[in-house]
Write an enzyme that holds these catalytic residues in place. Structure first.
Site, PDB file in Angstrom:
ATOM      1  N   GLU A   1     -12.344 -13.978   3.811  1.00  0.00           N
ATOM      2  CA  GLU A   1     -11.442 -12.859   4.108  1.00  0.00           C
ATOM      3  C   GLU A   1     -11.017 -12.116   2.852  1.00  0.00           C
ATOM      4  O   GLU A   1     -10.728 -10.929   2.900  1.00  0.00           O
ATOM      5  CB  GLU A   1     -10.212 -13.376   4.864  1.00  0.00           C
ATOM      6  CG  GLU A   1      -9.351 -12.278   5.439  1.00  0.00           C
ATOM      7  CD  GLU A   1      -8.394 -12.783   6.508  1.00  0.00           C
ATOM      8  OE1 GLU A   1      -7.231 -12.362   6.488  1.00  0.00           O
ATOM      9  OE2 GLU A   1      -8.804 -13.600   7.347  1.00  0.00           O
TER      10      GLU A   1
ATOM     11  N   ASP B   1     -10.105 -16.230   7.587  1.00  0.00           N
ATOM     12  CA  ASP B   1      -9.018 -17.129   7.977  1.00  0.00           C
ATOM     13  C   ASP B   1      -9.203 -17.595   9.417  1.00  0.00           C
ATOM     14  O   ASP B   1      -9.556 -16.803  10.303  1.00  0.00           O
ATOM     15  CB  ASP B   1      -7.667 -16.437   7.825  1.00  0.00           C
ATOM     16  CG  ASP B   1      -7.243 -16.341   6.367  1.00  0.00           C
ATOM     17  OD1 ASP B   1      -7.967 -16.868   5.497  1.00  0.00           O
ATOM     18  OD2 ASP B   1      -6.181 -15.743   6.092  1.00  0.00           O
TER      19      ASP B   1
ATOM     20  N   TYR C   1      -2.902 -24.347   5.737  1.00  0.00           N
ATOM     21  CA  TYR C   1      -2.859 -22.959   6.205  1.00  0.00           C
ATOM     22  C   TYR C   1      -1.479 -22.620   6.764  1.00  0.00           C
ATOM     23  O   TYR C   1      -1.005 -23.257   7.699  1.00  0.00           O
ATOM     24  CB  TYR C   1      -3.930 -22.748   7.280  1.00  0.00           C
ATOM     25  CG  TYR C   1      -4.112 -21.315   7.694  1.00  0.00           C
ATOM     26  CD1 TYR C   1      -4.561 -20.359   6.782  1.00  0.00           C
ATOM     27  CD2 TYR C   1      -3.852 -20.906   8.996  1.00  0.00           C
ATOM     28  CE1 TYR C   1      -4.738 -19.045   7.159  1.00  0.00           C
ATOM     29  CE2 TYR C   1      -4.033 -19.588   9.384  1.00  0.00           C
ATOM     30  CZ  TYR C   1      -4.474 -18.669   8.461  1.00  0.00           C
ATOM     31  OH  TYR C   1      -4.651 -17.355   8.842  1.00  0.00           O
TER      32      TYR C   1
END
Length: 694
Positions: free
Chosen positions: A7, A110, A314
C-alpha cells in the site's frame, strides 16, 4: 516473475527486505524472482461528475446516478478544476508495466476493506487479468511476513470484502456528491459538503451542543453524615434530594439533635470484576483522548507509525480478541516486555502459569485480532510514541491478568424517618488492577472501607453537612465520547424495534471514524475548544437544514453499516445495495432541494487596501475581488475563528478588540490585537502587561 504490491513505500521496503528483492528501480525493487512495488494510497478512485459530462451545480442534473461508474487515476485540485496527480500517474505507469510483464501478483496492501479496495481499483482500472493471491498479515515483523508468504490465500477468498468496499465507496459517492450539490444549490452561495457518515455525526454534535447550551441547571440539597464505629470513620448521604434548602436545614437540625443513626439493612456481596479486553482502534483512541488529550487522528497516526516500525500489530482493527492458535505466543510477548523499564516491574505481579484466556475467541476476531505488541521491543521512541506503546502493553498485561475481587457493602441508615445510604468497597484481590494500580473515578469517590455493621446497630453521628448541588447538563462531546457514540450509535435510537435491529452496529468503522471527525474540522463545521468538539456557525446552519432529513438519521446510517456487513458475508448482493443507495440519494436530494438555509448577513465593507471594491465573504476568508489588489484576510487565525463583527472592526477601525486563546506554532497560547498596518497588511499587537505598584 512475481509482482508484490504493497500500500505504501515503507511497507514495500520491509517486504522486499524479507524476500531479498533489494535491487532498487524507479518505483519498485526486485530480486530473488520478485518485483516489489507500491501504491500511494488510493491511486485510483471513482470518477467525478465532470467525468460523466456534468459541469457545475444544476438542480436539473440531480440526482447523478452513474451506470456504470467509471474509474480514474487520482486527481488533485488546481485552480478551480481537478487535474491528474503527476506522482500518482507516474506510479500507475510503473504498476501497469510490472503487471503486464509478470506471471502472477501477490496483494500486500493493508489487510482490510480499504486495502482491498486500493488494489482492486488499480487492478480493474489497468484491465489486468493476471492471477493474484493475498498476503494477510497483522504485523510487519520478519517472522509475520515469512509466515504470511508461506500461507498465501486465494484472491477470490476476499471477493466479499471487495464487494463491501465497493458498496461503501459507491454509496459514499452517491450520497456525498448529490447531497453536497443539492445543499450548495439551496444555499445559493458557497460550497457545502455532506456525507453518508459525516452528516449524522455532525447532527449528533449539534444536538448535544443545543442540549448542553439550553440546559437549565436545577439546585438541590442533600445532607451528608460522618459516622464513627470501632475507630473507623465513614460517611453516608441522604437518599432524598430536596428542592428547597429549608427542608434540608430542618433535617440537618433534627439529625444534629438526635446524634444517632439506626441501621435498617446491611448488604455485603463479593463481586469478581473481569479484566478489560485488548484494545481495538476505537478503544485505544478513546483512552488516549481521555488520558493524553490526543485527537483520534493523532492516536491513529502514532499507532500506524509504531506498526510500520514493527513494534505493534495492525492498528486499524475492530476486534478485541485473538484466535486460539495465537495464545501460545502471548507468554513470549510478555517475557519480551521484561526488558522495557516502564513495563518490566509490573510483570512480576502476573501469574504466568495461570494467564486469563478471556481474550481468546475465534468467532469474535474480525479482519484482524486485537492490538498487541510484538516481540521487537522499542528502545528509542518519541515521548508520545512511548506513551501509546505503553498503553497497548499495559492493556495486554491487564487483559491476561486475573479478575479483581471486591467486597461491596451497602448500608441503609435511618434517623427519625429520614434514610441515608453508605457504600463501601474493599479490594480483596487486586488482580488486573494491580498492573497500573488504578481505579475508575466513580469507584475512587466511593472507595471507603466500612466497619462491621449489623442490622439494628446504632451508629454515632460525628458531624453533619448540608450539600448544595446542581443538576449537570449533557457533556459536550470530546473525541473520546464522540467515538463511543459513533461506535454504539444504535443505543441512542428511541424506536425499540430499530434499536434491536441494529444492536451493536455503529456508524463508520474503527479505521474511518477519526477521518470523519477531521473532515468535519477541515470543512469548518466543528471546532475544538479545549477538549470539546462544538459546531461552528456554518455547522449549525447545515444542521438547521438537515436535522429533520433522512441524511442526518443515525439509525439509517447504522443500517447501511449493517447492510455492508451482509454484502461482505454474501447475504446481500452488491447490486441490490447499490440500488437502495440510489433510491436513498434520490430521496435526500429532493429533500435538500426543497429546503432553505439561513444566510447570515455579512457587513458591507470596502477593501482597506485598494479602497475601490466591496469585500467578498467566503467560508474561510474575506477577500477583495480585484486580481490587481488581492487583499485577503483568513477567518481562522492561530486556531481562533474571527466572526463578522471582528472583521468589520478590523477593516473600519484598523484593529480588532483583544483576541484571546490564540495558539502559536510552538503550541503556546497568547492574546493579541490584530492590527492593519502599512499597505493593509496585518500584524499582532500584544497587550501591555499591567503596571506594577511601587
Amino acid at each position: 516473475m512475481i509482482v508484490v504490491i504493497a500500500e505504501k513505500p515503507s511497507v514495500a521496503r520491509e517486504i522486499a527486505l524479507v524476500l531479498g528483492a533489494m535491487e532498487k528501480k524507479d518505483g519498485y525493487s526486485q530480486g530473488n524472482g520478485y518485483q516489489v512495488t507500491w501504491a500511494l494510497g488510493h491511486l485510483v478512485a471513482l470518477g467525478m461528475p465532470e467525468d460523466y459530462g456534468i459541469i457545475g451545480f444544476h438542480s436539473e442534473s440531480l440526482p447523478i446516478l452513474p451506470n456504470p461508474f467509471v474509474l480514474t487515476g487520482r486527481k488533485v485540485r488546481k485552480d478551480k478544476s481537478y487535474v491528474a496527480d503527476p506522482g500518482a500517474a507516474k506510479q500507475l505507469k510503473v504498476i501497469d508495466h510490472l503487471f503486464k510483464a509478470c506471471d502472477s501478483i501477490i496483494v500486500a496492501t493493508d489487510a482490510g476493506r480499504e486495502g482491498e479496495l486500493i488494489f482492486r481499483y488499480i487492478y480493474d482500472y489497468l484491465k489486468c487479468q493476471k492471477p493474484f493471491k493475498r498476503l494477510w498479515i497483522s504485523s510487519l515483523t520478519e517472522k509475520a511476513i515469512r509466515q504470511g508468504f508461506a500461507n498465501l490465500k486465494g484472491g477470490s477468498e476476499f471477493d466479499g470484502l471487495y464487494s463491501a468496499a465497493q458498496g461503501r465507496s459507491k454509496g459514499d459517492w452517491l450520497v456525498g456528491i448529490n447531497s453536497s450539490q443539492a445543499l450548495s444549490i439551496t444555499a445559493g452561495s458557497g460550497v457545502y459538503s455532506l456525507g453518508r457518515v459525516q452528516t449524522p455525526t455532525l447532527a449528533m454534535i449539534c444536538k448535544r451542543f443545543f442540549e448542553n447550551s439550553t440546559f437549565k441547571a436545577e439546585t438541590f440539597w442533600q445532607v451528608q453524615l460522618e459516622h464513627q464505629k470501632n475507630s473507623t470513620d465513614f460517611k453516608s448521604l441522604s437518599l432524598i434530594n430536596w428542592d428547597g434548602n429549608k427542608a434540608a436545614e430542618d433535617v440537618l437540625r433534627m439529625v444534629q439533635r438526635i446524634g444517632i443513626a439506626t441501621v435498617l439493612s446491611a448488604d455485603n456481596k463479593t463481586i469478581s470484576e473481569q479484566p478489560p479486553l485488548l484494545f481495538d482502534l476505537t478503544g485505544l483512541q478513546k483512552e488516549a483522548n481521555k488520558q493524553l488529550g490526543l485527537s483520534a487522528e493523532e492516536t491513529l497516526n502514532i499507532a500506524q507509525g509504531l506498526y510500520e516500525k514493527k513494534f505493534i500489530t495492525y492498528p486499524r482493527t475492530g476486534s478485541k480478541y485473538i484466535q486460539e492458535d495465537m495464545w501460545s505466543e502471548v507468554p513470549k510477548l510478555i517475557k519480551a516486555l521484561e526488558t522495557r523499564p516502564s513495563i518490566g516491574s509490573v510483570i512480576g505481579k502476573l501469574k504466568l502459569g495461570r494467564l486469563n484466556k478471556r481474550i481468546v475467541n475465534d468467532i469474535k476476531v474480525t479482519d484482524h485480532h486485537g492490538l498487541l505488541v510484538t516481540e521487537k521491543i522499542p528502545i528509542s521512541l518519541s515521548a508520545m510514541e512511548n506513551l501509546i506503546y505503553d498503553m497497548i502493553a499495559h492493556r495486554l498485561l491487564e487483559a491476561v491478568s486475573e479478575a479483581c475481587t471486591k467486597k461491596v457493602t451497602e448500608v441503609i441508615l435511618e434517623v427519625s424517618g429520614t434514610t441515608f445510604v453508605s457504600k463501601g468497597i474493599e479490594v480483596l484481590m487486586p488482580g488486573w488492577r494491580a498492573v497500573k494500580g488504578r481505579y475508575d473515578d466513580e469507584e475512587s469517590a466511593s472507595l471507603q472501607v466500612l466497619p462491621e455493621i449489623a442490622v439494628g446497630d446504632e451508629i454515632k453521628i460525628k458531624s453533619t453537612e448540608m450539600l448544595e448541588k446542581k443538576t449537570s447538563p449533557p457533556a459536550l462531546y470530546t473525541d473520546a465520547s464522540l467515538l463511543a457514540a459513533m461506535e454504539h450509535a444504535g443505543r441512542a435510537i428511541e424506536n425499540e424495534h430499530e434499536r434491536k435491529a441494529i444492536q451493536g452496529i455503529g456508524i463508520g468503522t474503527p479505521a474511518t471514524r477519526a477521518a470523519i471527525i477531521e473532515t468535519l474540522l477541515s470543512r469548518s463545521y466543528i471546532q475544538r475548544t479545549k477538549k470539546s468538539l462544538i459546531p461552528t456557525e456554518k455547522g449549525l446552519k447545515v444542521y438547521d437544514l438537515v436535522k429533520d432529513k433522512s441524511i442526518s438519521d443515525v439509525a439509517m446510517t447504522a443500517q447501511w453499516e449493517l447492510a455492508l456487513e451482509k454484502v461482505e458475508n454474501g447475504q446481500l448482493s452488491l447490486d441490490v445495495f447499490q440500488r437502495e443507495m440510489e433510491q436513498y440519494a434520490t430521496t435526500i436530494t429532493g429533500e435538500l432541494l426543497s429546503g432553505t438555509i439561513h444566510k447570515e448577513k455579512h457587513p458591507d465593507l470596502t477593501c482597506p487596501k485598494c479602497k475601490k471594491h466591496k469585500l467578498q465573504f467566503r467560508d474561510k476568508l474575506v477577500k477583495c475581488p480585484s486580481a490587481d489588489c488581492n487583499w485577503v484576510q483568513y477567518l481562522k487565525v492561530c486556531g481562533v475563528h474571527l466572526n463578522y463583527a471582528e472583521i468589520e472592526q478590523l477593516v473600519q477601525a484598523g484593529r480588532t478588540h483583544l483576541i484571546k486563546g490564540m495558539v502559536s506554532k510552538s503550541q503556546k497560547k497568547f492574546n493579541a490585537f490584530i492590527v492593519l498596518g502599512e499597505n493593509a497588511t496585518t500584524y499582532f499587537e500584544f497587550e501591555k502587561p499591567a503596571g506594577r505598584k511601587a
